[in-house]
Each structure stands twice: as structure tokens, then as C-alpha cells.
Design an enzyme around this catalytic site. Structure first.
Site, mmCIF file in Angstrom:
data_model
loop_
_atom_site.group_PDB
_atom_site.id
_atom_site.type_symbol
_atom_site.label_atom_id
_atom_site.label_comp_id
_atom_site.label_asym_id
_atom_site.label_seq_id
_atom_site.Cartn_x
_atom_site.Cartn_y
_atom_site.Cartn_z
ATOM 1 N N ARG A 541 0.855 -1.195 0.000
ATOM 2 C CA ARG A 541 0.000 0.000 0.000
ATOM 3 C C ARG A 541 0.890 1.244 0.000
ATOM 4 O O ARG A 541 1.909 1.288 0.689
ATOM 5 C CB ARG A 541 -0.816 0.001 1.299
ATOM 6 C CG ARG A 541 -2.267 -0.396 1.214
ATOM 7 C CD ARG A 541 -2.846 -0.556 2.618
ATOM 8 N NE ARG A 541 -2.301 -1.766 3.248
ATOM 9 C CZ ARG A 541 -3.083 -2.780 3.618
ATOM 10 N NH1 ARG A 541 -4.372 -2.681 3.412
ATOM 11 N NH2 ARG A 541 -2.572 -3.860 4.173
ATOM 12 N N SER A 605 6.435 -5.493 7.147
ATOM 13 C CA SER A 605 5.811 -6.442 8.078
ATOM 14 C C SER A 605 6.565 -7.742 8.201
ATOM 15 O O SER A 605 6.008 -8.837 8.004
ATOM 16 C CB SER A 605 4.396 -6.720 7.615
ATOM 17 O OG SER A 605 3.816 -5.531 7.195
ATOM 18 N N ASP A 659 4.563 -3.589 10.973
ATOM 19 C CA ASP A 659 3.145 -3.218 10.830
ATOM 20 C C ASP A 659 2.438 -3.205 12.176
ATOM 21 O O ASP A 659 1.482 -2.461 12.389
ATOM 22 C CB ASP A 659 2.434 -4.143 9.836
ATOM 23 C CG ASP A 659 2.581 -5.619 10.186
ATOM 24 O OD1 ASP A 659 1.910 -6.434 9.533
ATOM 25 O OD2 ASP A 659 3.385 -5.947 11.080
HETATM 26 C C1 0WK Z 1 -3.145 -3.708 7.301
HETATM 27 C C2 0WK Z 1 -1.893 -2.923 7.667
HETATM 28 C C3 0WK Z 1 -0.682 -3.672 7.198
HETATM 29 C C4 0WK Z 1 -0.678 -5.060 7.748
HETATM 30 C C5 0WK Z 1 -1.930 -5.745 7.336
HETATM 31 C C6 0WK Z 1 -2.011 -7.100 7.937
HETATM 32 O O1 0WK Z 1 -1.956 -1.659 7.050
HETATM 33 O O2 0WK Z 1 0.445 -2.999 7.613
HETATM 34 O O3 0WK Z 1 0.435 -5.758 7.307
HETATM 35 O O4 0WK Z 1 -3.058 -5.013 7.796
HETATM 36 O O5 0WK Z 1 -3.158 -7.697 7.512
HETATM 37 P P1 0WK Z 1 -3.200 -8.737 6.299
HETATM 38 O O6 0WK Z 1 -3.135 -7.949 5.028
HETATM 39 O O7 0WK Z 1 -2.031 -9.643 6.493
HETATM 40 O O8 0WK Z 1 -4.492 -9.429 6.511
HETATM 41 C C1 BGC Z 2 5.919 -11.067 10.550
HETATM 42 C C2 BGC Z 2 5.694 -9.850 11.432
HETATM 43 C C3 BGC Z 2 4.401 -9.176 11.049
HETATM 44 C C4 BGC Z 2 3.273 -10.180 11.049
HETATM 45 C C5 BGC Z 2 1.963 -9.568 10.664
HETATM 46 C C6 BGC Z 2 4.697 -11.948 10.571
HETATM 47 O O1 BGC Z 2 4.862 -12.996 9.674
HETATM 48 O O2 BGC Z 2 7.024 -11.787 11.034
HETATM 49 O O3 BGC Z 2 6.739 -8.986 11.296
HETATM 50 O O4 BGC Z 2 4.147 -8.190 11.981
HETATM 51 O O5 BGC Z 2 3.544 -11.224 10.172
HETATM 52 O O6 BGC Z 2 1.967 -9.052 9.383
#
Ligand code: 0WK
Ligand code: BGC
Ligand code: 0WK
Ligand code: BGC
Length: 947
Positions: A541, A605, A659
Site C-alpha cells: 500500500r 511487516s 506493521d
Molecule cells: C493492514 C496494515 C498492514 C498489515 C496488514 C495485515 O496496514 O500494515 O500488514 O493489515 O493484515 P493482512 O493484510 O495480512 O491481513
Molecule cells: C511477521 C511480522 C508481522 C506479522 C503480521 C509476521 O509474519 O514476522 O513482522 O508483523 O507477520 O503481518
């Protein structure tokens, strides 16, 4: 009345066709199609009333749920004892379904014996009747040398209205037909049977299912005909059942699938709905019955009453001089002297008239031939009315099924049993004809149950047994996912120990506890425009954030999301960062700010060791990433180089944050009490504000030098040894945000006691086996895979999808975690679960989707509980850090699993509350992701630089 006398006197003089006077006399019983359609419509209304929870209690047609959810599907097998009580004969049977030698494939072998019920038991005490039943069972087993040692599954056909909450339980609502047994109404007849069998002793059976005879008949006929969704009894009593959509049965939980409903249509008219069709003879039969006002419809139809109606008609005509020259015999005046068997005999094609004559002579009458013809015709009209009324009732049920399935035309089979239907010569074809006339658009087949209803009862028990054993096996399979309080307490303790260990050691620790060099949460003074770049688990993003001083709550921001193709995730580091740079370029174009050299915050992240706010060395990739030449490198440098390579724009990357840290800051902007960041998404992780004094490893790491950069110029020189230094400028710096990387808990084997073979499989198939064990039990990247492994195992065990292991099921990643969220949504009917499975190329039936939903629930619940136990460890640590008895704190949360899964967040919160009772934890979902948080940190870092 007088009118009738006059008419009949006049006619007798004319010697016309004797049936004519009967037609006139029984005009009210000769129902034509419009009347039948009217009755059918009234019955449809009764069906609706009975199914709806509002009107069920007062409904005359009880519409009793039977908990039989499917008709035979060909997998039933087993050996069962069966009891068939309530029809004209009480039978004890042994039913072998596809069991043993000599049974032709798909065959059923039945041995049975009738045990007449002594008359006095029909009106005696309930326990006596069931003792007779139990003794008959014992006698049957002894006679058939069925071993008394082993426990035998038993199927119980009980042909009276019972309210059931499960297959093996049923409260008797009322008796009917010849039964007037005392002390059982409202009692669970299955328990009464069990008690009687225990009293009799020496017999070891397990009553698996109790079914109504209509249900058993439907199942019996459904064994060979998959279209059989209706069961019909026209015997001593009459009744019908059919497969109704569960969504229409208010009294049963759930909207998916089907369930057989025992209509108990014998009660139709008990509320007066048929009064305009009730004749004086019906009223007389009812008044003389042992349940007046009850079973009105049954009393116009079934074998227990037809003969009596004929007798009363003949008696009345004789009294009026319309028969036997007005001669009436005592026999004719005697109740029950004409039986339904007599009626059937009178209507036999060839011998009908002779049988009539013989019967009337047996009744001490001297009938003329015209008398015989007339009496035979009375039988015809009475039994014709019976079959017509059954046709009207059936038409209502079939119309409802057609409407349930939104079909214009319906193909269906009706399974039938009962003495009237079986022995009355004309009855079946009359019934079939009228049904087809009333429902020309339906293709209705009638199948006579060739072996009574016990085959069906055995099939229901086989289904019950299969469902029970399937449930037991599924429960066994899912048991390791159902973590006990003690196990969760242990996980909390292990998490706590992992946090402590990670803070001490510099060396490798399962939970890395990485310093983030973020010391403050925002204080609202932040202002200016910042670019936030956010590389998450599934996409990248880019975001422009504009903070206006003091205008907290509404920082303006624009953002754009870019996907990260798998080949980039797992390509080279250069390709990955070039891809990021290209996305940033596209975003700056889109914002028209290519030349702005904006200060940027980079949310990355993945675990990074930082020595300052703007450097981060990637420790190891997680989730689906494994781009080469990145681990051990500074990701800020790599991004800067990619931007340089692109040579189109420039950024001032001021900060790199995890993140979780970005999410904590984003939410702290709204709620200053927010000092924890939680991600439950593709990956899982937590950060929190830790006391600096507890972060032993930083000193060595950070030492004095670094601080210079943070603190205003010149201060530093004075002290030079670090410790005191902290004091002055650091008066307020007590804490630093630690990125725990709790996903690594268990990498040292500390979670092996709760890791299941399915988790082992997922770990082995992952791109980073042995790593991130806690994450692999809790995050979106893996939950779908865990479910797939469990489904694979259950299917191999024949418990799912009829044992067909399809390629789809063997395809890694096919069962995405988003499906869990969809499948577990309460709003989603099982039908839709089947659609999802269909899309995945998994052909499922109703039971399959129930199991899939259960597996998804077990896997996601465990994940949420583990995160809740981990969170309890974090908040309790913070509470103890601050020496508080009670802590109020807020957790900023993000991630698709937390935000989109229907139950995950609630279970996580509940678990955290239970295991950290001294902490009042508020979970604040982050609105704009971690980007704003990164921008805030950038703003803070930038302002610090300017000071
Ligand atoms: C939204 C945050 C981003 C994070 C994500 C985690 O802006 O930094 O990594 O949520 O959620 P996912 O996309 O892994 O479900
Ligand atoms: C990463 C973390 C991150 C988390 C959530 C994990 O796999 O090691 O750094 O915060 O995922 O995105
Ligand atoms: C035979 C079935 C039994 C059912 C009976 C009904 O096996 O379960 O109750 O038909 O017909 P009846 O014997 O009352 O004529
Ligand atoms: C009972 C039903 C039964 C029917 C046929 C009726 O009297 O109420 O439960 O199915 O007889 O045996």
C-alpha cells in the site's frame, strides 16, 4: 329429516337402480374435485400453521420434526433389532442391511415375529405394555439365537404422535387408534422402553432411533428409490410424512438441508376446519370413539373407522326403510360388526356382491339382491371418500414440495403401507387416479413398502449410527484443536517466558523481541505531509498522509493498493524492491507529487533488527515471502537503492516500522491508552511499549552513540557513559516499543504438545519449515491449509465427500482462509457452504458441509484462543512492569483475520479477558491500516531531527 323420509318412501315404490338411492343418501360423501382441491388448500394452510413457531402450539396438524435429515444414500449398513409397535400388528424383527453373506448386493435380510398385544394391555398401564414389548424382544432374541452378550443397536417404530428433540428421544403427545394406555402421555417413550428392557434384564441393546411408521415407510421405500421423499400410511390409522426444507421448520435450529416432518394429518379438522364435510355418520363414529373430537380426518379415512361408518350408514338406511324393508337386526346395531376388512371384501371385483350378501346374512339380515348392491355401494362411497381425502391431503404435500423446490413439474415417489392400502382391492388405483387428476403437472409414483416399516427404521438407525460414529470420529479428529483451560494457561506462561527470554538474550530466541526505536506514542502535535509505504502480507500500500496540527482525528490521506505477485514475493530481492519502487512511482504520479521528495515511513511487516528508526535488517522472511538476497540486509537501503535505480523520484525515508508498530501508532492517534499493536492477518504479531530498563539487549546495541542522533545537539558530550545520559533528556523516555515477533513462539519446540499432525504437515509444506510455529497455528496464511489437511484426512477416512479424495483437495493453498470466514458466518446457509465447496470442485452433501463448517470452526477458534492467551501474557507483563493490580490498556488491531472473520475477534477478546482478569483490554480496530502509524512515526522522527 322428515323430507328425507318422504323422499325415500316415494322412491322405494319405483324399483330403480339401488345405487341411485345410496348416491342420494350419501350425497355429502361423494366429493368432487373442486371440493377436494378446497380440502387440499385448507390442508396446505394447516401445514404452514404447524410449521410456524407462532401458530404451532394451536395447530390441529402437528407437523412434528423427526430429526431424520436425509433419505437413504446407499452407504447404510449394519445389523439391527427392530420393534414395530402401533400398527395392527406388533412385530419384533432383525434387519441386516448389506451385512453378511448371501445378502444380494444392496440387499436387506429381515427376520420377524408378530407378538399379539393382549387387549387389556391396550388400556392398561404404560409400564405393563412396554414390559410386554421388552419380553417379546427377549423372546425373539432367544428364539433366533441372537447372542445376549453383545450390545445390539435397536430401531423402534412407534406409530403415535411424539415430540422429538433428537432421533433417540420422543415425548408421547397422545394415543390414537386402539391404544388408550395410561401413564405415558408426555413421557419419553424411548426412555420408557429402555427402562422396560432393563427391568426385563438379560438383553443388551442400544436404542438408536425411534421413528413414526410413516417415516420408516418412506425410508424403506427410499432404499430402492431415491425419489421417495414422502411416507404414507393408510392402515388402522392414517398419516403422512415428507422431507421439508429445514428453513421452514421453525421448531428446529438451522436453516440448511432438509428434515422429515411427521404431519400427523389424522388431526386435520380437529379445529373445525372440515366441519362442512363432516356427516352425521362421522359425528356418530367420533362420539362413540375413545378420543372424541380428535383425529377427525383419520376417522373419515382409516381402517379403524371405515367399517363402522358403513355400518352406521346401513343401519340408518335400514331404519329409514331404504334397506331390508326397514328390518334392523341387533348385530347391525352393534358397534364394530362391520369391519374395514368386510368393506374391502364387499368391494372385491368378482366376489364383492357375494361377500356383501354373506356379511349381511351374518348380521342376521335377509337382504335382497338390491339390498346387497346398495350396501356394496355404501362401502364403495365410504372407501372412495377415504381415498379421495387421502388424495387431497397428498396433493397438498406434493404441491408444497414442488413449491419448496421452485419446480414447475415434480417427479416424486410416495412410499405407502397399511392394511387398507394393501388389502382393499380398489383403494390403490382410486387413490393414484385422483392424485394424478389433482396434480397433472406432477409425476407421482406409489411404491408399496414390501417388508413393513422396520427396514426403514433400521436404515434410520444405520444413518443415526453412521452420523453418530462420524460425529465421534470427527470429534476425535478435532479434539486436539479444542484446547483446555490448562493448555491455554500453559501457552500464556510459555509466551510470557518467551517475551522475557527475548528481552534478555542478544542471541537467537524463539520470540525475537526486536527494539523498534519508537519511544513515544503520538501527542497530537504531529503535522505535515508524509508518504507511508506498507508492505504487508498480501499486498503493498502507498499512502499520502497529511496531519494538521491539533486536528487529530482527521488526518487527510489518500492511498492506493498494489498486489505483490507470487513470483515477486519469491524472486530476487532486487526485483521485489524494484516492484515496490515502481508502485511508489505510480502512486506519486497518481498524486502528482513525483518531485516532492516526501519524508516517508516504511511499514515492513517482517522481522527486522533495528539499530535506529531508519534502518532495519531483515532477520528472516515469513508468510509467503522468500525473495533472495534480502535476509541480513537493510531493507531501507534496499528500497533506497531501488528508488535510485529507478531514478524518477526521490524519497526521504525517515523511518521503517513493523506493521504492528504502525498499527499501534495509528490507533494511539485516536486513543492515547493504546500501547499495544496486534496484527492478526496473513501473519500474526504483537508489539507493545516495554520499559526501557527491561530491554537489556539494547544497551549494548544502542549504546551512547545512537542517542546523539535523537537528542538535541551538545547534550551528549557531558556524560559519555550512557546510563546517566538517559536521565536528563530521557526524563520522559521510559519505554520503547518492542516488536515481539511472537510468531516465532514454539520454534524451540515449546508448543510441540499442542501441535497436531496437521500442523506438522502445514509446517513441512511451508516455505520456512520449523520457523514461525505459533504463526502457523494462528494466522491467515495457514489456517486454510490446516483445514485442508484435516478435510483430507477425514475424506481418506471415508467420513467426508463419500471418501472421494479429489485433486482439488490435494492442492496446497486451495482452501484459502477467506473461505473459513465465509463458511463460519452465521448468516451463511449450509447451502452456500456447499456452493463454496462446489466452487472448489468438492461435491458435498448436507452432512459434509456441516462437518466442513465444524472443522473450520475448530481451527479458527484455536487460533483465536492462542492469540488471546498470548495477548493475556503481554498485558499481564505490562501490568506487572508497572506494578499495577489493575491495568486499563488499549490494543490497536489490524489484519483480515481479525477484521473479517465472524468469530475470531470475539474469541480472542474473551480468551484474553479470561486469562488476564486484572487487565481491562480494549481492542481498537485500526481504520486506515498501519500507514498512518508509519507516517506518525515519521512525523515524530522528523520533528525530533528538526529540534
Ligand atoms: C493492514 C496494515 C498492514 C498489515 C496488514 C495485515 O496496514 O500494515 O500488514 O493489515 O493484515 P493482512 O493484510 O495480512 O491481513
Ligand atoms: C511477521 C511480522 C508481522 C506479522 C503480521 C509476521 O509474519 O514476522 O513482522 O508483523 O507477520 O503481518
Ligand atoms: C406396517 C408397518 C407398521 C405400520 C403399519 C400401518 O410395518 O409400522 O404401523 O403398516 O398399517 P396397519 O398395520 O395399521 O394397517
Ligand atoms: C398416528 C400416527 C401414525 C398413523 C398410522 C395415527 O393414528 O397418530 O402417528 O403414523 O396412525 O399408523
Amino acid at each position: 329429516m322428515l323430507a328425507v323420509h318422504l323422499v325415500s318412501f316415494f322412491f322405494s315404490k319405483l324399483q330403480e337402480d339401488p345405487t341411485k338411492k345410496v348416491d342420494r343418501f350419501l350425497y355429502a360423501m361423494r366429493l368432487h374435485d373442486d371440493q377436494l382441491r378446497d380440502i387440499s388448500a385448507r390442508f396446505q394452510a394447516e401445514i404452514k400453521k404447524g410449521l410456524s413457531s407462532e401458530s404451532n402450539a394451536a395447530a390441529a396438524v402437528k407437523m412434528l420434526p423427526t430429526h431424520v435429515r436425509s433419505t437413504p444414500d446407499g452407504t447404510e449398513k449394519g445389523q439391527f433389532l427392530a420393534l414395530d409397535l402401533g400398527g395392527s400388528k406388533f412385530k419384533v424383527l432383525q434387519v441386516k442391511v448389506r451385512e453378511g453373506m448371501g445378502i444380494r448386493k444392496g440387499g436387506v435380510e429381515i427376520e420377524e415375529k408378530n407378538y399379539p398385544i393382549p387387549k387389556e394391555l391396550l388400556t392398561g398401564r404404560g409400564t405393563e405394555l412396554f414390559d410386554h414389548v421388552a419380553e417379546s424382544l427377549k423372546d425373539f432374541m432367544q428364539e433366533k439365537n441372537i447372542s445376549m452378550e453383545k450390545k445390539h443397536p435397536l430401531a423402534f417404530t412407534f406409530s403415535f404422535p411424539c415430540e422429538q428433540s433428537s432421533l433417540d428421544q420422543g415425548l408421547l403427545l397422545n394415543w390414537s387408534k386402539k391404544y388408550r394406555v395410561r401413564g405415558l402421555q408426555g413421557k419419553d417413550v424411548v426412555q420408557v422402553l429402555r427402562d422396560a428392557i432393563d427391568r426385563t434384564g438379560g438383553v443388551d441393546v442400544e436404542v438408536l432411533a425411534m421413528v413414526n411408521d410413516t417415516v420408516a415407510t418412506m425410508m424403506t421405500c427410499g432404499f430402492d428409490d431415491n425419489y421417495c421423499d414422502v411416507g404414507l400410511i393408510i392402515g388402522t390409522g392414517t398419516n403422512a410424512c415428507y422431507m421439508e426444507g429445514l428453513r421452514h421448520i421453525d421448531l428446529v435450529e438451522g436453516d440448511e438441508g432438509r428434515m422429515c416432518v411427521n404431519t400427523e394429518w389424522g388431526g386435520f379438522g380437529d379445529d373445525g376446519a372440515l366441519d362442512d364435510f363432516i356427516t352425521e355418520f362421522d359425528r356418530d363414529v367420533d362420539a362413540a370413539s375413545s378420543n372424541p373430537g380428535k383425529q377427525i380426518f383419520e376417522k373419515m379415512i382409516s381402517g379403524m373407522y371405515l367399517g363402522e361408518i358403513v355400518r352406521l350408514v346401513v343401519l340408518k338406511m335400514a331404519k329409514l326403510g331404504l334397506l331390508f324393508d326397514g328390518h334392523v337386526s341387533d348385530a347391525l346395531r352393534t358397534k364394530g360388526k362391520i369391519t374395514t376388512a368386510n368393506v374391502a371384501a364387499m368391494e372385491e371385483n368378482k366376489n364383492g356382491l357375494n361377500n356383501t350378501k354373506k356379511l349381511l346374512i351374518d348380521l342376521d339380515l335377509t337382504p335382497t339382491m338390491d339390498d346387497c348392491i346398495a350396501v356394496q355401494h355404501v362401502s364403495t362411497i365410504v372407501s372412495f371418500r377415504s381415498s379421495n381425502l387421502v388424495a387431497a391431503g397428498l396433493a397438498a404435500i406434493l404441491t408444497r414440495i414442488r413449491q419448496n423446490r421452485n419446480l414447475r413439474a415434480l417427479r416424486i415417489t410416495v412410499g405407502v403401507d397399511g392394511t387398507v392400502y394393501k388389502t382393499h382391492p380398489q383403494y390403490p388405483k382410486r387413490l393414484h387416479k385422483v392424485v394424478r387428476r389433482l396434480l397433472p403437472e406432477c409425476h407421482v409414483r406409489f411404491v408399496l413398502s414390501d417388508s413393513g416399516s422396520s427396514k426403514g427404521a433400521a436404515l434410520v438407525s444405520a444413518v443415526a449410527q453412521r452420523l453418530a460414529s462420524r460425529k465421534r470420529q470427527v470429534d476425535e479428529t478435532l479434539c486436539p484443536f479444542r484446547l483446555s483451560r490448562e493448555q491455554l494457561q500453559l501457552v500464556k506462561a510459555k509466551m510470557r517466558a518467551g517475551l522475557e527470554a527475548g528481552l534478555q538474550t542478544k542471541g537467537p530466541s524463539a520470540i525475537k523481541m526486536l527494539p523498534s526505536f519508537v519511544y513515544y506514542t503520538p501527542d497530537g502535535t504531529e503535522h505535515g505531509k508524509y508518504l507511508a509505504l506498507d508492505l504487508g502480507g498480501t499486498n503493498f500500500r502507498a499512502m499520502l498522509v497529511n496531519f494538521k496540527k491539533g486536528m487529530q482525528q482527521n488526518a487527510r490521506l489518500y492511498h492506493k493498493i498494489y498486489t505483490i505477485p507470487l513470483e515477486i514475493m519469491q524472486g530476487t530481492g532486487e526485483e521485489l524492491f524494484d516492484h515496490l519502487a515502481q508502485c511508489v512511482s505510480d502512486f506519486l504520479d497518481y498524486m502528482g507529487m513525483k518531485n516532492a521528495r516526501l519524508p516517508a515511513g516504511f511499514t515492513f511487516s517482517f522481522p527486522c533488527e533495528q539499530t535506529a528508526i531508519d534502518t532495519g535488517t531483515l532477520v528472516s522472511w515469513t508468510k509467503g515471502f522468500k525473495a533472495t538476497d534480502c535476509e541480513g540486509h537493510d531493507v531501507v537501503e534496499m528500497l533506497r537503492e531501488a528508488i535510485k535505480r529507478r531514478n524518477e523520484f526521490d524519497l526521504d525515508i525517515v523511518a521503517v516500522v513493523n506493521d504492528t508498530v504502525g498499527t499501534m501508532m495509528s490507533c494511539a492517534y485516536e486513543d492515547p491508552q493504546c500501547e499495544i499493536g496486534l496484527i492478526a492477518g496473513t501473519g500474526t504479531n504483537v508489539c507493545y511499549m516495554e520499559e526501557l530498563k527491561n530491554i537489556e539487549k539494547t544497551e549494548q546495541k544502542t549504546g551512547r552513540v545512537k542517542r546523539e542522533e535523537g537528542t538535541p545537539k551538545g547534550e551528549e558530550d557531558k556524560q559519555g557513559d550512557g546510563s546517566e545520559g538517559e536521565k536528563e533528556g530521557d526524563a520522559e523516555i521510559q519505554k520503547m516499543c518492542i516488536n515481539t515477533e511472537w510468531g516465532g513462539l514454539g520454534d524451540d519446540g515449546s508448543l510441540d504438545d499442542i501441535i497436531t499432525p496437521y500442523d506438522v504437515e502445514v509446517n513441512q509444506n511451508s516455505v520456512n519449515p520449523g520457523k514461525q510455529r505459533f504463526e502457523k497455528l494462528t494466522s491467515g496464511m495457514y489456517l486454510g491449509e490446516i483445514v485442508r489437511q484435516v478435510l483430507l484426512d477425514l475424506t481418506r477416512g471415508g467420513l467426508l465427500f463419500r471418501g472421494h479424495v479429489t485433486e482439488t483437495l490435494k492442492t496446497p493453498g486451495i482452501f484459502e482462509t477467506k473461505y473459513l470466514s465465509q463458511i463460519e458466518s452465521d448468516r451463511l446457509a449450509l447451502l452456500q457452504v456447499r456452493c463454496i465447496l462446489q466452487q472448489l470442485g468438492l461435491d458435498s452433501n448436507c452432512e459434509d458441509s456441516i462437518i466442513v463448517k465444524e472443522v473450520c470452526g475448530a481451527v479458527s477458534r484455536r487460533a483465536a484462543q492462542l492469540c488471546g492467551a498470548g495477548m493475556a501474557a503481554v498485558v499481564d507483563k505490562i501490568r506487572e512492569n508497572r506494578g499495577l493490580d489493575h491495568l486499563n490498556i488499549t490494543v490497536g488491531v489490524d489484519g483480515a483475520l481479525y477484521k473479517l472473520h465472524p468469530h475470531f475477534s470475539r474469541v480472542l477478546q474473551e480468551t484474553a479477558r479470561v486469562f488476564a482478569p486484572q487487565c481491562n483490554v480494549t481492542f481498537l480496530p485500526s481504520e486506515e491500516g498501519s500507514g498512518k502509524g508509519a507516517a506518525l512515526i515519521t512525523a515524530v522522527a522528523r520533528q525530533k531531527q528538526e529540534m
